[in-house]
Motif scaffolding. Sequence first.
Motif, PDB file in Angstrom:
ATOM      1  N   ALA A  85      -7.707  26.388  30.040  1.00  0.00           N
ATOM      2  CA  ALA A  85      -7.506  26.392  28.584  1.00  0.00           C
ATOM      3  C   ALA A  85      -6.518  27.473  28.167  1.00  0.00           C
ATOM      4  O   ALA A  85      -5.762  27.293  27.205  1.00  0.00           O
ATOM      5  N   ARG A  88      -3.139  26.072  28.854  1.00  0.00           N
ATOM      6  CA  ARG A  88      -2.849  25.019  27.880  1.00  0.00           C
ATOM      7  C   ARG A  88      -2.382  25.609  26.558  1.00  0.00           C
ATOM      8  O   ARG A  88      -1.404  25.145  25.959  1.00  0.00           O
ATOM      9  N   GLU A  89      -3.063  26.658  26.104  1.00  0.00           N
ATOM     10  CA  GLU A  89      -2.657  27.317  24.857  1.00  0.00           C
ATOM     11  C   GLU A  89      -1.276  27.942  24.982  1.00  0.00           C
ATOM     12  O   GLU A  89      -0.466  27.879  24.056  1.00  0.00           O
ATOM     13  N   GLU A  92       1.265  25.254  24.611  1.00  0.00           N
ATOM     14  CA  GLU A  92       1.436  24.832  23.222  1.00  0.00           C
ATOM     15  C   GLU A  92       2.267  25.843  22.435  1.00  0.00           C
ATOM     16  O   GLU A  92       3.116  25.467  21.616  1.00  0.00           O
ATOM     17  N   LEU A  93       2.044  27.122  22.677  1.00  0.00           N
ATOM     18  CA  LEU A  93       2.836  28.150  22.002  1.00  0.00           C
ATOM     19  C   LEU A  93       4.294  28.095  22.432  1.00  0.00           C
ATOM     20  O   LEU A  93       5.205  28.323  21.622  1.00  0.00           O
ATOM     21  N   ALA A 210      -2.313  33.503  23.188  1.00  0.00           N
ATOM     22  CA  ALA A 210      -3.075  32.456  23.875  1.00  0.00           C
ATOM     23  C   ALA A 210      -4.416  32.991  24.354  1.00  0.00           C
ATOM     24  O   ALA A 210      -5.455  32.324  24.224  1.00  0.00           O
ATOM     25  N   ARG A 213      -6.871  33.310  21.509  1.00  0.00           N
ATOM     26  CA  ARG A 213      -7.397  32.026  21.051  1.00  0.00           C
ATOM     27  C   ARG A 213      -8.536  31.524  21.921  1.00  0.00           C
ATOM     28  O   ARG A 213      -9.460  30.876  21.425  1.00  0.00           O
ATOM     29  N   VAL A 214      -8.463  31.775  23.230  1.00  0.00           N
ATOM     30  CA  VAL A 214      -9.491  31.215  24.131  1.00  0.00           C
ATOM     31  C   VAL A 214     -10.512  32.265  24.560  1.00  0.00           C
ATOM     32  O   VAL A 214     -11.439  31.953  25.314  1.00  0.00           O
TER      33      VAL A 214
END
Length: 513
Positions: A85, A88-89, A92-93, A210, A213-214
């Motif tokens: 995850a 993945r973040e 996306e960033l 990132a 966020r996780v």
Amino acid sequence: MTDTATRAREILERLGAGDPFDPDGEAGGGAGPRAADVIVSRSPIDGQEIGRLTPHTPAEVADVIGRAQGAFEQWRTVPAPVRGALVRELGELLREHKEDLGALVSIEAGKIVSEGLGEVQEMIDICDLAVGLSRQLHGLTIATERPGHRMMEQWHPLGVVGVISAFNFPVAVWSWNSALAFVCGDAVVWKPSEKTVLTALACQALLTEAARRVGAPEQISSVLIGEREVGEALVDDPRVPLVSATGSTRMGKQVAPRVAARLGRSLLELGGNNAAIVAPSADLDLAVRGIVFSAVGTAGQRCTSLRRVIAHESVRDELVEKLKAAYETLPIGSPLEPSTLVGPLIDESATSAFLAAIEQAQADGGTLVTGGEKADGVAGGQYVRPAIVDMPKQTDIVKAETFAPILYVLTYRDLDEAIALHNDVSQGLSSSIFTLDVREAETFVSAIGSDCGIANVNIGPSGAEIGGAFGGEKDTGGGRESGSDAWRSYMRRATNTVNYSTELPLAQGVEFV
């Protein structure tokens, strides 16, 4: 403040990376004023200052590694799909900020716009690969000779991974290592080239977001700013079980024994002296397109740049004329202009090496076909005209890697001679052949063909995809990064035998009663 400096500062602000002209702040080493030690970052586009940052001291390096070790001890207990995850973040960033980060790569490393964007796309691609990998980390179940037993192997997180990167791929190399390391359960401490510090700070800012966020540990990724002594402190620290270093062969030969002295692991991606064989059956128009990009892309400053063309005597003259015509139409100038295909060399020393190599090649009997001098009419920066040099034989200067756009042309009569010339250099990274003859193609990629880690047919040696393992042999270092099974470098292997019986048979029939 210059346009490049203004633009770099604005990009870093949007990415949350701090002020590049604040040497005492968190963007730098954050260790207080040491004005004499400040690292000045300059854009190769115009030679102007785009940042001033304070380097870390060796003592501060030890503190950073200690915090990374603490983060690793938390991170290794997180299930691998959950670790995915984080990556993945990050991906996306990177998608969200691709334009900004790509522009910053162009400003700091001198890449043309499409190459700067392409480097960020490579980061996005490796994030995608790593996210999928986070659900595929696997060992083996192995047949055992002992009844009532099961034997298997597992792969466990390794620890703190040290990443040392070069200026020419200032962000992609970090992502190749870090995306895999994070899903493998490792922490990363990154020492970027002192020539491309700002792009590293931008990547760190995105990774920090990132992680927030996780809920990943804050120190799962860190950046070290500095020159040789900072790199040595990272290389020598026993808490760093793996050092992945990208750079010159000279650098790798210094790193490897230092890591080996403490029984650590090295993953080395070093020099290349890549060649393309052009066979009698080659599609010359295709070959010219492949050769020109491979030889002049990134102004010849890729480890996979094409440096030698080994052309069959029947096609050599026509090929050289076509290459000469293509070279003399190449737009040279600021990489920020969309029409530019050849940007600047990284600094003045690179220009000096370019000119010295041209002079030596001519002294060795080479004929300068085109280029080989500083580019006129381009303001600021280190701009040169890519060179083609026709060589009577493969001399020492041809066998050396000059990190600049010089293409040496050699001639051959039969394929065995071409392969011998191709392999007669100390480097072994990437290679290619242009041929429509299936026998020649298959010979080139076989065990008696190219001795490089990458062997291509009908494309140049430059421009690898992340799905395949990247790296080479001989003086290239033997390391592999990116795709395939390169993830194993970032983990430790454990072989387990489980006895679920009430007996205790020994292997090899040993009896001990």
